[in-house]
Scaffold this motif. Structure first.
Motif, short mmCIF file in Angstrom:
data_model
loop_
_atom_site.label_atom_id
_atom_site.label_comp_id
_atom_site.label_asym_id
_atom_site.label_seq_id
_atom_site.Cartn_x
_atom_site.Cartn_y
_atom_site.Cartn_z
N LEU A 35 0.43 -8.29 6.01
CA LEU A 35 0.79 -6.99 5.42
C LEU A 35 -0.31 -6.49 4.49
CD1 LEU A 35 2.93 -4.80 5.43
CD2 LEU A 35 3.99 -5.93 3.46
N PHE A 36 -0.98 -7.38 3.77
CA PHE A 36 -2.12 -6.96 2.95
C PHE A 36 -3.21 -6.37 3.84
CE2 PHE A 36 -1.69 -9.99 -0.96
CZ PHE A 36 -0.39 -9.58 -1.13
N THR A 38 -2.90 -5.10 6.73
CA THR A 38 -2.44 -3.84 7.32
C THR A 38 -2.55 -2.70 6.31
OG1 THR A 38 -0.92 -5.04 8.78
CG2 THR A 38 -0.48 -2.70 8.42
N THR A 39 -2.08 -2.95 5.09
CA THR A 39 -2.16 -1.93 4.05
C THR A 39 -3.62 -1.55 3.78
OG1 THR A 39 -0.14 -2.81 3.07
CG2 THR A 39 -1.48 -1.34 1.70
N ARG A 41 -5.83 -1.00 5.75
CA ARG A 41 -6.32 0.05 6.66
C ARG A 41 -6.52 1.35 5.87
NH1 ARG A 41 -8.54 -0.98 11.59
NH2 ARG A 41 -7.50 -2.79 12.52
N ASN A 42 -5.75 1.50 4.80
CA ASN A 42 -5.98 2.58 3.83
C ASN A 42 -6.73 1.93 2.67
OD1 ASN A 42 -5.80 4.43 1.68
ND2 ASN A 42 -3.92 5.33 2.53
N PHE A 46 -5.24 0.47 -1.00
CA PHE A 46 -5.15 -0.97 -1.23
C PHE A 46 -5.99 -1.40 -2.44
CE2 PHE A 46 -6.67 -5.35 -0.49
CZ PHE A 46 -5.44 -6.01 -0.50
N GLU A 87 8.77 -10.16 4.60
CA GLU A 87 8.42 -10.40 3.19
C GLU A 87 9.17 -11.61 2.64
OE1 GLU A 87 6.24 -9.36 -0.35
OE2 GLU A 87 6.03 -8.90 1.80
N VAL A 169 8.35 -2.01 0.27
CA VAL A 169 7.69 -3.00 1.14
C VAL A 169 8.45 -3.11 2.46
CG1 VAL A 169 7.16 -5.45 1.43
CG2 VAL A 169 6.63 -4.31 -0.73
N MET A 172 7.48 -0.33 4.66
CA MET A 172 6.16 -0.52 5.23
C MET A 172 6.21 -1.53 6.38
SD MET A 172 3.00 0.32 5.17
CE MET A 172 1.51 -0.34 5.94
N ALA A 176 5.01 -0.83 10.21
CA ALA A 176 3.86 -1.51 10.79
C ALA A 176 4.22 -2.68 11.70
CB ALA A 176 2.94 -2.01 9.68
#
Length: 200
Positions: A35-36, A38-39, A41-42, A46, A87, A169, A172, A176
């Motif tokens: 997830l980190f 993936t986030t 990607r922005n 991040f 999570e 979370v 998100m 994703a």
């Protein structure tokens, strides 16, 4: 049941700014959570979250103001209430026991009605607060009174912000669909009995 993420995580080599931010969160040699990546990607979002302390090695908004055990209980129960297996699995595989929860307590926090014998009245009140806010956006007068008997107003305000952050979370994750992280042996299909989420 799909096994492919909707948004692919970044792969090595990471952009320099992302790598520097990850180094503040992840011990050397440990893969970054999906997830980190993936986030990230922005990249701007991040790195902002890391550099401002919004996200740290123990999760979101850890100001060290809540007792670690209480904080982790709120996070896990919020994951259960939102059906966010990803999570929940990430925390259980990395920090939940370090924060003071036993394996038996981790199993029990997933129950629709946690065992009164496993928790203090203060912990039961907080889990009820999580359940009401996530399911109905509601805090009944009785629920507030029970929580307030054990926690001051500042604690309750921070707990509610934590519930909101980890509900975000869950959103998100729903967007994703990251694959589960595997940091140690054990099950990764942890579908919450109260939410019926599908593990991926």
């Amino acid at each position: 049941m799909t096994t492919e993420p909707r948004i692919a995580p970044l792969s090595e080599p990471l952009p320099l700014a992302v790598a520097a931010a990850m180094a503040k969160l992840i011990p050397p040699g440990m893969p970054a959570p999906k997830l980190f990546l993936t986030t990230a990607r922005n990249e701007g979002l991040f790195t902002h979250m890391v550099n401002t302390g919004m996200i740290g090695p123990t999760g979101l908004m850890d100001r060290r103001s809540l007792p670690p055990r209480l904080r982790e209980l709120v996070i896990l129960r919020t994951c259960v209430a939102n059906g966010c297996d990803y999570e929940f699995n990430l925390h259980v595989q990395t920090i939940s026991e370090r924060m003071g929860l036993s394996k038996a307590e981790i199993d029990d926090v997933r129950r629709a009605e946690p065992s009164a014998d496993s928790w203090t009245a203060a912990e039961i009140a907080v889990m009820a607060l999580v359940d009401g806010l996530v399911a109905r956006r509601e805090v009944t007068d009785d629920g507030f009174a029970a929580a307030r008997r054990h926690h001051d107003e500042a604690t309750l305000i921070e707990v509610v912000h934590l519930i909101g952050l980890y509900s975000g979370v869950a959103m998100m994750v729903a967007l994703a669909r990251p694959q589960f992280d595997r940091y140690r042996p054990g099950p990764v299909q942890l579908a919450s009995p109260s939410a019926g989420a599908t593990a991926r």
